[in-house]
Design a protein around this motif. Structure first.
Motif, PDB file in Angstrom:
ATOM      1  N   MET A 309       0.868  -1.181   0.000  1.00  0.00           N
ATOM      2  CA  MET A 309       0.000   0.000   0.000  1.00  0.00           C
ATOM      3  C   MET A 309       0.901   1.225   0.000  1.00  0.00           C
ATOM      4  SD  MET A 309      -2.819   1.693  -0.021  1.00  0.00           S
ATOM      5  CE  MET A 309      -4.094   0.442   0.202  1.00  0.00           C
ATOM      6  N   PRO A 310       0.961   1.986  -1.106  1.00  0.00           N
ATOM      7  CA  PRO A 310       1.883   3.118  -1.169  1.00  0.00           C
ATOM      8  C   PRO A 310       1.466   4.246  -0.237  1.00  0.00           C
ATOM      9  CG  PRO A 310       0.430   3.124  -3.076  1.00  0.00           C
ATOM     10  CD  PRO A 310       0.161   1.838  -2.338  1.00  0.00           C
ATOM     11  N   GLU A 311       2.432   5.047   0.152  1.00  0.00           N
ATOM     12  CA  GLU A 311       2.112   6.316   0.797  1.00  0.00           C
ATOM     13  C   GLU A 311       1.369   7.194  -0.222  1.00  0.00           C
ATOM     14  OE1 GLU A 311       2.583   7.023   3.873  1.00  0.00           O
ATOM     15  OE2 GLU A 311       4.009   5.484   4.521  1.00  0.00           O
ATOM     16  N   VAL A 312       0.667   8.201   0.259  1.00  0.00           N
ATOM     17  CA  VAL A 312      -0.103   9.049  -0.650  1.00  0.00           C
ATOM     18  C   VAL A 312       0.813   9.701  -1.677  1.00  0.00           C
ATOM     19  CG1 VAL A 312      -1.613  11.053  -0.839  1.00  0.00           C
ATOM     20  CG2 VAL A 312      -1.905   9.439   1.065  1.00  0.00           C
ATOM     21  N   TRP A 313       1.971  10.197  -1.238  1.00  0.00           N
ATOM     22  CA  TRP A 313       2.871  10.851  -2.191  1.00  0.00           C
ATOM     23  C   TRP A 313       3.426   9.855  -3.202  1.00  0.00           C
ATOM     24  CZ3 TRP A 313       7.876   9.502  -3.051  1.00  0.00           C
ATOM     25  CH2 TRP A 313       8.535   8.755  -2.066  1.00  0.00           C
ATOM     26  N   GLU A 314       3.643   8.594  -2.749  1.00  0.00           N
ATOM     27  CA  GLU A 314       4.109   7.569  -3.680  1.00  0.00           C
ATOM     28  C   GLU A 314       3.036   7.265  -4.729  1.00  0.00           C
ATOM     29  OE1 GLU A 314       7.077   4.613  -1.304  1.00  0.00           O
ATOM     30  OE2 GLU A 314       4.969   4.507  -0.727  1.00  0.00           O
ATOM     31  N   TYR A 315       1.806   7.173  -4.274  1.00  0.00           N
ATOM     32  CA  TYR A 315       0.719   6.928  -5.223  1.00  0.00           C
ATOM     33  C   TYR A 315       0.624   8.051  -6.247  1.00  0.00           C
ATOM     34  CZ  TYR A 315      -3.852   6.265  -7.261  1.00  0.00           C
ATOM     35  OH  TYR A 315      -4.867   6.101  -8.167  1.00  0.00           O
ATOM     36  N   LEU A 316       0.735   9.301  -5.787  1.00  0.00           N
ATOM     37  CA  LEU A 316       0.671  10.435  -6.713  1.00  0.00           C
ATOM     38  C   LEU A 316       1.846  10.420  -7.683  1.00  0.00           C
ATOM     39  CD1 LEU A 316      -0.536  13.191  -4.230  1.00  0.00           C
ATOM     40  CD2 LEU A 316      -1.870  12.134  -6.072  1.00  0.00           C
ATOM     41  N   ALA A 317       3.011   9.957  -7.234  1.00  0.00           N
ATOM     42  CA  ALA A 317       4.149   9.831  -8.142  1.00  0.00           C
ATOM     43  C   ALA A 317       3.853   8.792  -9.223  1.00  0.00           C
ATOM     44  CB  ALA A 317       5.405   9.443  -7.366  1.00  0.00           C
ATOM     45  N   ALA A 387      -7.484   7.041   2.578  1.00  0.00           N
ATOM     46  CA  ALA A 387      -8.197   6.454   3.722  1.00  0.00           C
ATOM     47  C   ALA A 387      -7.302   5.493   4.492  1.00  0.00           C
ATOM     48  CB  ALA A 387      -9.460   5.749   3.237  1.00  0.00           C
ATOM     49  N   ASP A 388      -6.535   4.677   3.756  1.00  0.00           N
ATOM     50  CA  ASP A 388      -5.679   3.692   4.413  1.00  0.00           C
ATOM     51  C   ASP A 388      -4.499   4.347   5.101  1.00  0.00           C
ATOM     52  OD1 ASP A 388      -3.223   1.753   4.348  1.00  0.00           O
ATOM     53  OD2 ASP A 388      -4.970   0.434   4.166  1.00  0.00           O
ATOM     54  N   ARG A 389      -3.766   5.191   4.403  1.00  0.00           N
ATOM     55  CA  ARG A 389      -2.517   5.742   4.921  1.00  0.00           C
ATOM     56  C   ARG A 389      -2.732   6.846   5.952  1.00  0.00           C
ATOM     57  NH1 ARG A 389       1.926   2.843   5.218  1.00  0.00           N
ATOM     58  NH2 ARG A 389       2.589   1.945   3.227  1.00  0.00           N
ATOM     59  N   GLU A 390      -3.825   7.569   5.861  1.00  0.00           N
ATOM     60  CA  GLU A 390      -4.058   8.678   6.787  1.00  0.00           C
ATOM     61  C   GLU A 390      -5.063   8.309   7.870  1.00  0.00           C
ATOM     62  OE1 GLU A 390      -4.684  12.326   4.636  1.00  0.00           O
ATOM     63  OE2 GLU A 390      -2.750  12.145   3.597  1.00  0.00           O
ATOM     64  N   GLY A 391      -5.527   7.070   7.856  1.00  0.00           N
ATOM     65  CA  GLY A 391      -6.373   6.577   8.938  1.00  0.00           C
ATOM     66  C   GLY A 391      -7.706   7.278   9.052  1.00  0.00           C
ATOM     67  N   VAL A 392      -8.327   7.551   7.910  1.00  0.00           N
ATOM     68  CA  VAL A 392      -9.624   8.230   7.920  1.00  0.00           C
ATOM     69  C   VAL A 392     -10.665   7.305   7.295  1.00  0.00           C
ATOM     70  CG1 VAL A 392      -8.577  10.518   7.839  1.00  0.00           C
ATOM     71  CG2 VAL A 392      -9.173   9.377   5.693  1.00  0.00           C
ATOM     72  N   SER A 393     -11.932   7.713   7.376  1.00  0.00           N
ATOM     73  CA  SER A 393     -13.012   6.917   6.810  1.00  0.00           C
ATOM     74  C   SER A 393     -12.963   6.947   5.289  1.00  0.00           C
ATOM     75  CB  SER A 393     -14.364   7.448   7.284  1.00  0.00           C
ATOM     76  OG  SER A 393     -14.605   8.736   6.726  1.00  0.00           O
ATOM     77  N   GLY A 397     -11.628  10.010   3.031  1.00  0.00           N
ATOM     78  CA  GLY A 397     -10.598   9.801   2.027  1.00  0.00           C
ATOM     79  C   GLY A 397     -11.031  10.301   0.664  1.00  0.00           C
ATOM     80  N   TYR A 398     -12.283  10.071   0.335  1.00  0.00           N
ATOM     81  CA  TYR A 398     -12.808  10.524  -0.964  1.00  0.00           C
ATOM     82  C   TYR A 398     -12.844  12.049  -1.029  1.00  0.00           C
ATOM     83  CZ  TYR A 398     -15.742  10.407  -5.170  1.00  0.00           C
ATOM     84  OH  TYR A 398     -16.239  10.565  -6.455  1.00  0.00           O
ATOM     85  N   LEU A 399     -13.358  12.675   0.016  1.00  0.00           N
ATOM     86  CA  LEU A 399     -13.449  14.133   0.019  1.00  0.00           C
ATOM     87  C   LEU A 399     -12.065  14.783   0.021  1.00  0.00           C
ATOM     88  CD1 LEU A 399     -16.458  14.716   2.452  1.00  0.00           C
ATOM     89  CD2 LEU A 399     -16.468  14.501  -0.044  1.00  0.00           C
ATOM     90  N   LYS A 400     -11.097  14.155   0.680  1.00  0.00           N
ATOM     91  CA  LYS A 400      -9.727  14.678   0.643  1.00  0.00           C
ATOM     92  C   LYS A 400      -9.168  14.568  -0.791  1.00  0.00           C
ATOM     93  CE  LYS A 400      -5.613  15.968   2.275  1.00  0.00           C
ATOM     94  NZ  LYS A 400      -4.917  15.108   3.271  1.00  0.00           N
ATOM     95  N   ALA A 401      -9.516  13.490  -1.493  1.00  0.00           N
ATOM     96  CA  ALA A 401      -9.063  13.340  -2.879  1.00  0.00           C
ATOM     97  C   ALA A 401      -9.650  14.433  -3.769  1.00  0.00           C
ATOM     98  CB  ALA A 401      -9.435  11.955  -3.408  1.00  0.00           C
ATOM     99  N   VAL A 402     -10.882  14.850  -3.498  1.00  0.00           N
ATOM    100  CA  VAL A 402     -11.468  15.974  -4.244  1.00  0.00           C
ATOM    101  C   VAL A 402     -10.626  17.230  -4.027  1.00  0.00           C
ATOM    102  CG1 VAL A 402     -13.484  17.491  -4.441  1.00  0.00           C
ATOM    103  CG2 VAL A 402     -13.808  15.016  -4.207  1.00  0.00           C
ATOM    104  N   GLU A 403     -10.190  17.468  -2.797  1.00  0.00           N
ATOM    105  CA  GLU A 403      -9.354  18.637  -2.501  1.00  0.00           C
ATOM    106  C   GLU A 403      -8.021  18.557  -3.247  1.00  0.00           C
ATOM    107  OE1 GLU A 403      -8.796  19.064   1.668  1.00  0.00           O
ATOM    108  OE2 GLU A 403     -10.937  18.955   2.150  1.00  0.00           O
TER     109      GLU A 403
END
Length: 459
Positions: A309-317, A387-393, A397-403
Motif C-alpha cells: 500500500m503506497p504512501e499518498v505521495w508515492e501513489y501520486l508519483a 483512507a488507508d494511509r491517513e487513517g480516515v473513513s 478519504g474521498y473528500l480529501k481526494a477531491v481537494e
C-alpha cells in the motif's frame, strides 16, 4: 457524409501574454510572422501556489487558492478572476491574430477573455451557456462545464472507430461490443478536441485512445490482465509504437509479432495513422509519453505483486506516469498544427502538461471509485490510499481526494497562465488553450458516462 465543421472552442485557461526569451521566440514565431500573425499581448500573469522548477519569467507573489467549489460559468469570461484581483482586465485593443489555415473562435471558459486569438475592438461577446449535461458532477469538484460536442462529428467518429476496431484490427470479440459502445469514445474525443479541422484529425486521437485502453484492459485490468509478466508484454507492445531496429534475420519475426494479439494490432495500426500525419518530433514526443505510461503500469503492478500500500505521495508519483498525459500532449497534431519541439520541451511547458495529466487522472479515480470497488481484488485509487494511509473513513478519504484534485487544477491553470504570459507565441497560446480544453472535455466525459460510472453516497 460531408465533413462536419470544427466545433467552438471552450477553455478553462486564464489569459495572459508578455515576454519570452529571444532565443526561443526567434525560431518559433518565424512561421507565424510570415503568415501575418503577430503575437497578441494580454493581461498580467496569474501566480501559482507552487513555483515551477525552472520559471521562465519573474513571478508575482503567490495568491491563496479559492475554496473548492463546483463553479458555474461567470456572467462574463474571466469576471470572477478580475473581480478577485487575481487577473487584470483584458486588453481588447490589440489587432486580431490569424492562424494559417484555420480560423479560431475565442475561448469562452473561465478566465479566458485575454487569450482570444481573434479579438475585436469592443467588449467580448457573452458565450452561450452550455446545455445541462447528463450525469452528476462530483460535488465540490473544481471543473468547467462545456457545450455538448457536435453530434454530427460524434456520430461519424463513432462509426469510423467501430469499423476500425472490428475490420482493421479485430480488437474485440462479439460479447465485448456493449462495453465498446458504452465507452462512448466518439463523444469523448470530440469533446476534448473541438478545434480539430477534420474528422480524420479526430480519428488520430480516437484510435490511439482505444488502443491505449485495449492494452490497459487486456494486459493490466479487466479482460485477462495480470501483474505477472506485465513487463514483457508491455515491452513487446511498445515496439509497435517505437519500432525494433534489428538484423534482417530477426526483423520478420518481430513484424509478425505485432499481429499476435489485439493490443499490439491496435497499437501498430493507430501509430501508423498517427505517424502519417504527425511530424517526427510530434511522433517521438508521443512515444516518450507512452513510455512514461507503461512505466506507471509497471509500478502499480509491482505494488500489487508485493501487496504494497503506497504512501499518498508515492501513489501520486505513480499516477504522474500512469495517467492521461499522452492524450493532451498530441493536441497540436489533432488540431492540424505543431508546437515546436524546443517550446514543448521547456520545463514550464512540461510542468503544465504534468499538472494537467495529474488532475485529469484524479478525475478518473473519483468517477471510477464505485466501479473499482465492485471489481475483483483491491484497486488502488487516491481515495482508497488516503483512507488507508491517513487513517480516515472512506468518505473522508474521498473528500480529501477531491481537494487534491482541486489544488492540482488551480496549479495547472495558474502555471499555464504564467507560461502564456512569458511566451506570446500563437502556437504556444493555442496549445495551452487546447490542453485546457482537453482537461474540460475529459471531465465532461467522466461526468456524462453513466454507463461506466456512478458516484458514492457520501453527500
Amino acid at each position: 457524409m460531408p465533413e462536419p465543421g470544427p466545433s467552438p472552442l471552450q477553455s478553462s485557461l486564464p489569459g495572459a501574454a508578455a515576454h519570452f526569451g529571444a532565443h526561443v521566440l526567434g525560431s518559433a514565431a518565424a512561421p507565424t510572422a510570415a503568415a501575418g500573425a503577430p503575437a497578441a499581448a494580454g493581461a498580467a500573469p496569474v501566480a501559482s501556489g507552487a513555483a515551477a522548477p525552472a520559471p521562465v519569467a519573474p513571478r508575482p507573489a503567490p495568491v491563496a487558492p479559492a475554496p473548492a467549489v463546483t463553479p458555474l460559468l461567470p456572467a462574463a469570461p474571466g469576471a470572477a478572476a478580475v473581480a478577485s484581483g487575481a487577473l487584470a482586465a483584458p486588453d481588447v485593443s490589440a489587432p486580431p491574430v490569424h492562424l494559417p489555415g484555420f480560423a479560431l473562435p475565442g475561448p469562452t471558459g473561465l478566465g479566458t477573455a485575454a487569450l482570444s486569438l481573434t479579438r475585436g475592438a469592443g467588449a467580448p461577446a457573452l458565450p452561450e451557456p452550455p446545455a445541462p449535461a447528463a450525469g452528476r458532477p462530483v460535488p465540490g469538484l473544481y471543473h468547467h462545464p462545456v457545450p455538448e460536442p457536435d453530434p454530427a462529428r460524434v456520430d461519424e467518429v463513432s462509426r469510423r472507430i467501430k469499423a476500425w476496431a472490428l475490420d482493421e484490427v479485430q480488437l474485440y470479440p462479439d460479447d465485448w461490443e456493449g462495453e465498446f459502445d458504452g465507452f462512448s469514445v466518439g463523444r469523448y474525443m470530440v469533446a476534448c478536441h473541438p478545434d480539430a479541422p477534420t474528422v480524420e484529425h479526430l480519428m488520430l486521437a480516437t484510435r490511439l485512445m482505444v488502443a491505449e485502453n485495449a492494452v490497459d484492459d487486456c494486459y493490466c485490468e479487466d479482460h485477462g490482465g495480470s501483474p505477472v509478466g506485465l513487463g514483457g508484454r508491455l515491452l513487446l507492445a511498445h515496439t509497435a509504437l517505437d519500432p525494433l531496429h534489428t538484423t534482417a534475420e530477426y526483423q520478420p519475426q518481430w513484424a509478425e509479432s505485432l499481429h499476435a494479439d489485439a493490443p499490439r494490432r491496435a497499437y501498430r495500426s493507430a501509430m501508423g495513422y498517427f505517424v502519417d500525419q504527425a511530424s517526427p518530433s510530434q511522433a517521438d514526443r508521443y512515444r516518450h509519453d507512452m513510455a512514461r505510461l507503461h512505466l506507471g503500469y509497471l509500478a502499480e503492478a509491482a505494488w500489487t505483486e508485493t501487496d504494497h500500500m503506497p504512501e499518498v505521495w508515492e501513489y501520486l508519483a505513480m499516477r504522474q506516469f500512469n495517467n492521461f498525459r499522452p492524450c493532451p500532449t498530441i493536441t497540436d497534431t489533432v488540431g492540424g498544427y505543431e508546437l515546436p519541439a524546443d517550446l514543448h520541451a521547456q520545463p514550464a511547458m512540461q510542468r503544465v502538461l504534468a499538472l494537467a495529466g495529474n488532475a485529469t487522472t484524479i478525475v478518473n479515480d473519483l468517477y471510477s471509485y464505485m466501479k473499482e470497488l465492485d471489481s475483483p481484488g483491491r484497486h488502488l485509487n487516491l481515495p482508497v490510499v488516503i483512507a488507508d494511509r491517513e487513517g480516515v473513513s472512506d468518505r473522508e478519504g474521498y473528500l480529501k481526494a477531491v481537494e487534491v484534485h482541486n489544488d492540482l487544477m488551480r496549479d495547472f491553470e495558474a502555471e499555464a497562465a504564467a507560461l502564456a504570459a512569458s511566451c506570446p507565441v500563437p502556437t504556444v497560446q493555442r496549445f495551452l488553450r487546447g490542453v485546457a480544453v482537453w482537461v474540460d472535455g475529459n471531465h465532461y466525459w467522466h461526468q456524462t458516462n453513466t454507463y461506466r460510472y456512478s458516484l458514492p453516497d457520501f453527500w
